[in-house]
Design a protein around this motif. Sequence first.
Motif, PDB file in Angstrom:
ATOM      1  N   VAL A  36       0.843  -1.194   0.000  1.00  0.00           N
ATOM      2  CA  VAL A  36       0.000   0.000   0.000  1.00  0.00           C
ATOM      3  C   VAL A  36       0.881   1.247   0.000  1.00  0.00           C
ATOM      4  O   VAL A  36       1.740   1.415   0.861  1.00  0.00           O
ATOM      5  CB  VAL A  36      -0.933   0.014   1.230  1.00  0.00           C
ATOM      6  CG1 VAL A  36      -1.783   1.289   1.244  1.00  0.00           C
ATOM      7  CG2 VAL A  36      -1.825  -1.228   1.245  1.00  0.00           C
ATOM      8  N   THR A  37       0.677   2.131  -0.988  1.00  0.00           N
ATOM      9  CA  THR A  37       1.421   3.396  -1.038  1.00  0.00           C
ATOM     10  C   THR A  37       0.547   4.607  -0.761  1.00  0.00           C
ATOM     11  O   THR A  37       1.050   5.678  -0.429  1.00  0.00           O
ATOM     12  CB  THR A  37       2.083   3.581  -2.419  1.00  0.00           C
ATOM     13  OG1 THR A  37       1.063   3.597  -3.437  1.00  0.00           O
ATOM     14  CG2 THR A  37       3.066   2.459  -2.705  1.00  0.00           C
ATOM     15  N   GLN A  38      -0.769   4.451  -0.889  1.00  0.00           N
ATOM     16  CA  GLN A  38      -1.685   5.564  -0.609  1.00  0.00           C
ATOM     17  C   GLN A  38      -3.060   4.990  -0.323  1.00  0.00           C
ATOM     18  O   GLN A  38      -3.455   3.964  -0.889  1.00  0.00           O
ATOM     19  CB  GLN A  38      -1.754   6.527  -1.802  1.00  0.00           C
ATOM     20  CG  GLN A  38      -2.549   7.801  -1.569  1.00  0.00           C
ATOM     21  CD  GLN A  38      -1.987   8.653  -0.453  1.00  0.00           C
ATOM     22  OE1 GLN A  38      -2.430   8.537   0.693  1.00  0.00           O
ATOM     23  NE2 GLN A  38      -1.001   9.484  -0.776  1.00  0.00           N
ATOM     24  N   ARG A  39      -3.785   5.654   0.575  1.00  0.00           N
ATOM     25  CA  ARG A  39      -5.121   5.193   0.969  1.00  0.00           C
ATOM     26  C   ARG A  39      -6.028   6.416   1.032  1.00  0.00           C
ATOM     27  O   ARG A  39      -5.810   7.325   1.829  1.00  0.00           O
ATOM     28  CB  ARG A  39      -5.048   4.501   2.327  1.00  0.00           C
ATOM     29  CG  ARG A  39      -6.369   3.990   2.888  1.00  0.00           C
ATOM     30  CD  ARG A  39      -6.097   3.128   4.123  1.00  0.00           C
ATOM     31  NE  ARG A  39      -7.309   2.894   4.874  1.00  0.00           N
ATOM     32  CZ  ARG A  39      -7.739   3.675   5.873  1.00  0.00           C
ATOM     33  NH1 ARG A  39      -7.019   4.737   6.233  1.00  0.00           N
ATOM     34  NH2 ARG A  39      -8.854   3.394   6.509  1.00  0.00           N
ATOM     35  N   LEU A  40      -7.067   6.450   0.171  1.00  0.00           N
ATOM     36  CA  LEU A  40      -7.941   7.610   0.060  1.00  0.00           C
ATOM     37  C   LEU A  40      -9.372   7.199   0.382  1.00  0.00           C
ATOM     38  O   LEU A  40      -9.954   6.334  -0.290  1.00  0.00           O
ATOM     39  CB  LEU A  40      -7.874   8.198  -1.354  1.00  0.00           C
ATOM     40  CG  LEU A  40      -6.478   8.571  -1.869  1.00  0.00           C
ATOM     41  CD1 LEU A  40      -6.548   8.976  -3.336  1.00  0.00           C
ATOM     42  CD2 LEU A  40      -5.883   9.689  -1.032  1.00  0.00           C
TER      43      LEU A  40
END
Length: 352
Positions: free
Chosen positions: A299-303
């Motif tokens: 995971v590199t980004q969570r929006l």
Amino acid sequence: MTPAEDVSNGRPVILSLAGLSKSFGSLKAVDDISLDIPEGEFLTIVGPSGSGKSTLVRLLAGLETPSGGDLFLREARITDHPANKRPTAMVFQSLALFDHRTVGQNIEFAMKMKGVPAAQRRQRALELLSLVRLPEAYYTRPVTQCSGGERQRVALARAFASEPEILFFDEPLSAIDYRLRKTLEVELKELHQRTRRTFVYITHSLEEAMVMSDRIAIMQDGRIVQTGTPAEIYGAPANRFVASFMGEVNILTVERGAAGGATFAEIGQPAEAPRGAYAMIRPEALALGDGPVTAQLEVTQRLLLGSRTQVHLVAPSGATLISELPGSAPELQIGTRHAFSFAPADIAWMET
């Protein structure tokens, strides 16, 4: 020209484009387009800026003269007919209302030019106010005192006043705020369902096209590269341009077996797959957990997007992917690794 039939539901073709082209000097804005539009259809023409969609709708409405090709209204060739000699109307992005006149005067303008008696004009204007869901009292209101959404409705009523067989729309919702635009999208769809007139709508907005259309035509560089229902265009795009234009997408390198099976190779790399095809997986089809085809992704980004979460991921190869999951997915913290999977049935194979 003999009327064709829409094979999906038997409706006759009302408008037929045969090799329609338009050039401005060395620029070919519309390049050899052939397309049949069934009567009563809501067709949306979608494409990025400069794709030729506005020029195309101006050709259809008689506001531009084609450089080549022909246009037929049922059996009749109308290629050379000016706009005022066609049974069509157009709603512009600017709306082009007369600010020094009342709502009623705006709606009645075309009828007045045709010599329709005043009492008959008023009666028709009041009917049209009801059609677009504006109170009868708006008949005498100065159009300058109308809100943005009300002005949109007045422009629609004025377009219907001439009893057109086809209505053209050139990005009429692009200049208004998001909440009002969503409301008007639904109202336009309902208006089409009530009147069953033929609507040809131009937009660069995927959301507008998906919400309102019976069928979508995607334009690129002056050509239509794919037509289909919203579900067909979204789920089975013809190529990478269409796939990417119609929303977030993962382009995968996947080994495809003779029986339609699939395994991850260099997941996400936009290299050519066997047989000269690309494999597309929509973010909502890339699920958390093991499945028929699985890989460990970081995971590199969570929006958080309201009722769903968009997760940006990276494979060991360095390829990037996107998954959209229901809920808040609290376990997917940045830097953690998880199994993600998809089913072979979720792959859409695209040529180049």
